[in-house]
Design a protein around this motif. Structure first.
Motif, PDB file in Angstrom:
ATOM      1  N   TYR A  43      25.753  34.397  49.744  1.00  0.00           N
ATOM      2  CA  TYR A  43      24.292  34.274  49.659  1.00  0.00           C
ATOM      3  C   TYR A  43      23.604  35.507  49.087  1.00  0.00           C
ATOM      4  N   ASP A  44      24.215  36.091  48.074  1.00  0.00           N
ATOM      5  CA  ASP A  44      23.621  37.256  47.414  1.00  0.00           C
ATOM      6  C   ASP A  44      24.070  37.212  45.961  1.00  0.00           C
ATOM      7  N   ARG A  45      23.093  37.094  45.047  1.00  0.00           N
ATOM      8  CA  ARG A  45      23.429  36.913  43.623  1.00  0.00           C
ATOM      9  C   ARG A  45      24.230  38.088  43.061  1.00  0.00           C
ATOM     10  N   ASP A  46      23.820  39.313  43.391  1.00  0.00           N
ATOM     11  CA  ASP A  46      24.527  40.483  42.860  1.00  0.00           C
ATOM     12  C   ASP A  46      25.966  40.536  43.353  1.00  0.00           C
ATOM     13  N   VAL A  47      26.142  40.296  44.646  1.00  0.00           N
ATOM     14  CA  VAL A  47      27.491  40.311  45.228  1.00  0.00           C
ATOM     15  C   VAL A  47      28.322  39.180  44.627  1.00  0.00           C
ATOM     16  N   ALA A  48      27.720  38.005  44.505  1.00  0.00           N
ATOM     17  CA  ALA A  48      28.436  36.853  43.932  1.00  0.00           C
ATOM     18  C   ALA A  48      28.867  37.164  42.501  1.00  0.00           C
ATOM     19  N   GLU A  49      27.988  37.793  41.728  1.00  0.00           N
ATOM     20  CA  GLU A  49      28.308  38.155  40.342  1.00  0.00           C
ATOM     21  C   GLU A  49      29.468  39.151  40.303  1.00  0.00           C
ATOM     22  N   ASP A  50      29.420  40.143  41.202  1.00  0.00           N
ATOM     23  CA  ASP A  50      30.507  41.139  41.267  1.00  0.00           C
ATOM     24  C   ASP A  50      31.839  40.479  41.615  1.00  0.00           C
ATOM     25  N   ILE A  51      31.826  39.614  42.621  1.00  0.00           N
ATOM     26  CA  ILE A  51      33.067  38.951  43.039  1.00  0.00           C
ATOM     27  C   ILE A  51      33.566  38.028  41.926  1.00  0.00           C
ATOM     28  N   PHE A  52      32.630  37.354  41.238  1.00  0.00           N
ATOM     29  CA  PHE A  52      33.016  36.496  40.110  1.00  0.00           C
ATOM     30  C   PHE A  52      33.724  37.327  39.038  1.00  0.00           C
ATOM     31  N   GLN A  53      33.148  38.479  38.706  1.00  0.00           N
ATOM     32  CA  GLN A  53      33.765  39.341  37.689  1.00  0.00           C
ATOM     33  C   GLN A  53      35.117  39.868  38.160  1.00  0.00           C
ATOM     34  N   ASP A  54      35.193  40.281  39.443  1.00  0.00           N
ATOM     35  CA  ASP A  54      36.472  40.752  39.985  1.00  0.00           C
ATOM     36  C   ASP A  54      37.530  39.657  39.942  1.00  0.00           C
ATOM     37  N   THR A  55      37.083  38.423  40.185  1.00  0.00           N
ATOM     38  CA  THR A  55      38.009  37.283  40.139  1.00  0.00           C
ATOM     39  C   THR A  55      38.650  37.199  38.755  1.00  0.00           C
ATOM     40  N   PHE A  56      37.818  37.277  37.709  1.00  0.00           N
ATOM     41  CA  PHE A  56      38.369  37.127  36.361  1.00  0.00           C
ATOM     42  C   PHE A  56      39.117  38.374  35.893  1.00  0.00           C
ATOM     43  N   ILE A  57      38.792  39.526  36.446  1.00  0.00           N
ATOM     44  CA  ILE A  57      39.599  40.719  36.150  1.00  0.00           C
ATOM     45  C   ILE A  57      41.012  40.491  36.689  1.00  0.00           C
ATOM     46  N   LYS A  58      41.083  39.947  37.920  1.00  0.00           N
ATOM     47  CA  LYS A  58      42.399  39.653  38.505  1.00  0.00           C
ATOM     48  C   LYS A  58      43.134  38.588  37.700  1.00  0.00           C
ATOM     49  N   VAL A  59      42.396  37.566  37.278  1.00  0.00           N
ATOM     50  CA  VAL A  59      42.988  36.493  36.471  1.00  0.00           C
ATOM     51  C   VAL A  59      43.575  37.084  35.189  1.00  0.00           C
ATOM     52  N   ILE A  60      42.792  37.899  34.502  1.00  0.00           N
ATOM     53  CA  ILE A  60      43.237  38.498  33.231  1.00  0.00           C
ATOM     54  C   ILE A  60      44.477  39.359  33.453  1.00  0.00           C
ATOM     55  N   ARG A  61      44.437  40.216  34.480  1.00  0.00           N
ATOM     56  CA  ARG A  61      45.594  41.085  34.750  1.00  0.00           C
ATOM     57  C   ARG A  61      46.850  40.272  35.037  1.00  0.00           C
ATOM     58  N   THR A  62      46.693  39.218  35.843  1.00  0.00           N
ATOM     59  CA  THR A  62      47.848  38.383  36.188  1.00  0.00           C
ATOM     60  C   THR A  62      48.398  37.685  34.948  1.00  0.00           C
ATOM     61  N   LEU A  63      47.509  37.164  34.114  1.00  0.00           N
ATOM     62  CA  LEU A  63      47.952  36.482  32.885  1.00  0.00           C
ATOM     63  C   LEU A  63      48.627  37.467  31.930  1.00  0.00           C
ATOM     64  N   LYS A  64      48.039  38.651  31.777  1.00  0.00           N
ATOM     65  CA  LYS A  64      48.608  39.655  30.857  1.00  0.00           C
ATOM     66  C   LYS A  64      49.984  40.137  31.337  1.00  0.00           C
ATOM     67  N   ARG A  65      50.150  40.209  32.656  1.00  0.00           N
ATOM     68  CA  ARG A  65      51.451  40.618  33.222  1.00  0.00           C
ATOM     69  C   ARG A  65      52.497  39.512  33.084  1.00  0.00           C
ATOM     70  N   GLY A  66      52.053  38.309  32.763  1.00  0.00           N
ATOM     71  CA  GLY A  66      52.980  37.177  32.678  1.00  0.00           C
ATOM     72  C   GLY A  66      53.357  36.658  34.048  1.00  0.00           C
ATOM     73  N   ALA A  67      52.507  36.926  35.055  1.00  0.00           N
ATOM     74  CA  ALA A  67      52.834  36.549  36.432  1.00  0.00           C
ATOM     75  C   ALA A  67      52.221  35.204  36.826  1.00  0.00           C
ATOM     76  N   TYR A  68      51.543  34.543  35.925  1.00  0.00           N
ATOM     77  CA  TYR A  68      50.934  33.236  36.234  1.00  0.00           C
ATOM     78  C   TYR A  68      51.980  32.153  36.045  1.00  0.00           C
ATOM     79  N   ASN A  69      52.146  31.320  37.071  1.00  0.00           N
ATOM     80  CA  ASN A  69      53.168  30.263  36.953  1.00  0.00           C
ATOM     81  C   ASN A  69      52.724  28.943  37.560  1.00  0.00           C
ATOM     82  N   GLU A  70      51.412  28.755  37.709  1.00  0.00           N
ATOM     83  CA  GLU A  70      50.946  27.518  38.341  1.00  0.00           C
ATOM     84  C   GLU A  70      50.391  26.573  37.287  1.00  0.00           C
ATOM     85  N   GLU A  71      51.228  26.212  36.382  1.00  0.00           N
ATOM     86  CA  GLU A  71      50.826  25.385  35.251  1.00  0.00           C
ATOM     87  C   GLU A  71      50.087  24.127  35.704  1.00  0.00           C
TER      88      GLU A  71
END
Length: 194
Positions: A43-71
């Motif tokens: 219930y906080d736009r700034d916090v939600a935006e930060d967590i959203f960005q952190d989510t995709f940072i994690k997604v990018i790192r996992t994909l770049k490492r080749g660690a994604y396997n949930e096709e």
């Protein structure tokens, strides 16, 4: 609307092969659902935006490492990442009361509250998962008594009859199970919430 025709799995694959725009398409496709989920918890736009960005940072790192396997399960995977980051946010900001592992405290009291809001519900789910993982570390005889008592709501008399040990032995195993759980909690520095 060409991008709607390409599956998430293909976009992930294309991104891993170096096609940066594939990630942009995935983010555009799922932004509303992921952001709404995060916002509904914090219930906080700034916090939600930060967590959203952190989510995709994690997604990018996992994909770049080749660690994604949930096709084929890209969205549930990303939702799980955002769910974990929301829990981390609450833990870091001390918005969850902590237990001091002393006295007559029972970690199972955490699991009994039925009137939960969304924030407490997500935390309760994580705590239940953590408690079950901790229980798995107990010796088999203690785990058996604890599971029968807490999760099956059996009396010590019933446990005694089911396991073929005396009531005192069943009580002792339960006592040692709780002592050992406290030790495991302390050893791993785990925070359980109320």
């Amino acid at each position: 609307m060409q991008y709607e025709l390409i599956s998430d799995a293909n976009l992930v694959s294309n991104y891993i092969k170096g096609e940066e725009s594939a990630l942009e398409t995935l983010i555009t496709r799922h932004k509303q659902k992921i952001y709404s989920f995060i916002y509904s918890k914090v219930y906080d736009r700034d916090v939600a935006e930060d967590i959203f960005q952190d989510t995709f940072i994690k997604v990018i790192r996992t994909l770049k490492r080749g660690a994604y396997n949930e096709e084929g399960k890209f969205l549930p995977w990303v939702m799980r990442i955002s769910h974990n980051l929301v829990i981390d946010f609450f833990r870091k900001n001390n918005r969850m009361p902590k237990f001091d592992n002393s006295g007559d405290f029972s970690i199972f009291s955490v699991l009994s509250d039925t009137s939960l809001n969304a924030e407490k519900s997500i935390i309760k789910e994580q705590v239940e998962h953590d408690v079950r993982r901790l229980v798995e570390e107990l010796p088999e005889d203690q785990k058996e008594v604890l599971m029968m008592r807490i999760y099956n709501d059996m009396s010590f008399k019933e446990i005694s009859e089911r396991t073929g040990v005396s009531i005192n032995t069943a009580l002792g195993r339960m006592r040692y199970a709780l002592i050992n759980l406290r030790k495991i909690i302390d050893k791993h520095n785990i925070v359980l919430t109320n």
